[in-house]
Scaffold this motif. Structure first.
Motif, mmCIF file in Angstrom:
data_model
loop_
_atom_site.group_PDB
_atom_site.id
_atom_site.type_symbol
_atom_site.label_atom_id
_atom_site.label_comp_id
_atom_site.label_asym_id
_atom_site.label_seq_id
_atom_site.Cartn_x
_atom_site.Cartn_y
_atom_site.Cartn_z
ATOM 1 N N ASP A 88 0.810 -1.219 0.000
ATOM 2 C CA ASP A 88 0.000 0.000 0.000
ATOM 3 C C ASP A 88 0.844 1.271 0.000
ATOM 4 N N GLY A 89 2.163 1.125 0.149
ATOM 5 C CA GLY A 89 3.040 2.288 0.139
ATOM 6 C C GLY A 89 3.130 3.011 1.467
ATOM 7 N N LEU A 90 2.757 2.320 2.566
ATOM 8 C CA LEU A 90 2.789 2.946 3.881
ATOM 9 C C LEU A 90 4.118 2.744 4.594
ATOM 10 N N LEU A 91 4.891 1.752 4.168
ATOM 11 C CA LEU A 91 6.218 1.544 4.737
ATOM 12 C C LEU A 91 7.151 0.996 3.673
ATOM 13 N N THR A 92 8.428 1.122 3.960
ATOM 14 C CA THR A 92 9.441 0.548 3.073
ATOM 15 C C THR A 92 10.193 -0.541 3.831
ATOM 16 N N ARG A 93 10.624 -1.517 3.093
ATOM 17 C CA ARG A 93 11.398 -2.637 3.626
ATOM 18 C C ARG A 93 12.788 -2.535 3.027
ATOM 19 N N THR A 94 13.791 -2.497 3.902
ATOM 20 C CA THR A 94 15.172 -2.382 3.442
ATOM 21 C C THR A 94 15.949 -3.608 3.901
ATOM 22 N N VAL A 95 16.580 -4.281 2.935
ATOM 23 C CA VAL A 95 17.392 -5.460 3.230
ATOM 24 C C VAL A 95 18.856 -5.058 3.126
ATOM 25 N N THR A 96 19.602 -5.287 4.211
ATOM 26 C CA THR A 96 21.028 -4.977 4.240
ATOM 27 C C THR A 96 21.792 -6.295 4.237
ATOM 28 N N PRO A 97 22.681 -6.484 3.245
ATOM 29 C CA PRO A 97 23.404 -7.759 3.137
ATOM 30 C C PRO A 97 24.488 -7.908 4.193
ATOM 31 N N THR A 98 24.076 -8.256 5.395
ATOM 32 C CA THR A 98 25.011 -8.544 6.483
ATOM 33 C C THR A 98 24.872 -10.023 6.812
ATOM 34 N N VAL A 99 25.651 -10.482 7.763
ATOM 35 C CA VAL A 99 25.523 -11.872 8.217
ATOM 36 C C VAL A 99 25.104 -11.837 9.676
ATOM 37 N N PRO A 100 23.892 -12.224 10.015
ATOM 38 C CA PRO A 100 22.797 -12.556 9.099
ATOM 39 C C PRO A 100 22.231 -11.298 8.450
ATOM 40 N N VAL A 101 21.399 -11.486 7.435
ATOM 41 C CA VAL A 101 20.786 -10.375 6.708
ATOM 42 C C VAL A 101 19.966 -9.521 7.674
#
Length: 145
Positions: A88-101
């Motif tokens: 719905d565009g109310l939040l953003t999801r950000t994935v950072t490539p760390t260990v663990p992600v």
């Protein structure tokens, strides 16, 4: 296609998004934002994520922080709620490539505009719960015949 005046266009738009009308698409949005998990996720994200090192209101929060903050939410329900809010565009999801992600969630401008209302509803419920419980008890004790 006939040309519409500005007044006709406004009247058409008002008709199109009138939640009192059965076919109005805004009813779907009202249904979504009236969900308790949506309200609580928005309220939590608006408070910020102290465990991420950023306790500013509206700071990003990790999935695990949200899960801890929202006592009783299942992993499945939290995941579904977050996906819906992202869609719905109310939040953003950000994935950072760390260990663990590392995955963080943050309100968008649209999410912030709704978050304030959701927080007010949450605060209202907390402030008035004793009164509501007393009213329920009084109602339930009536001799209804």
């Amino acid at each position: 296609m006939p040309t519409m005046t500005a007044a006709e266009r406004r009247a058409h738009e008002k008709r199109e998004y009138d939640a009192f009308l059965a076919g109005c698409p805004s009813r779907l949005l009202l249904d979504r934002v009236s969900d308790k998990w949506v309200a609580l996720v928005l309220a939590a994200l608006g408070e910020g994520g102290p465990r991420t090192g950023d306790a500013r209101p509206g700071a990003p929060m990790r999935y695990s922080e949200l899960a801890r903050r929202l006592a009783g939410v299942s992993q499945k329900m939290l995941t579904q709620t977050l996906r819906t809010l992202e869609r719905d565009g109310l939040l953003t999801r950000t994935v950072t490539p760390t260990v663990p992600v590392t995955v963080t969630y943050e309100l968008t401008g649209l999410g912030h505009s709704l978050q304030g209302l959701m927080r007010e509803v949450k605060t209202w419920a907390e402030r008035h719960m004793d009164e509501v419980l007393a009213n329920q008890q009084e109602y339930d004790s009536r001799d209804v015949r």
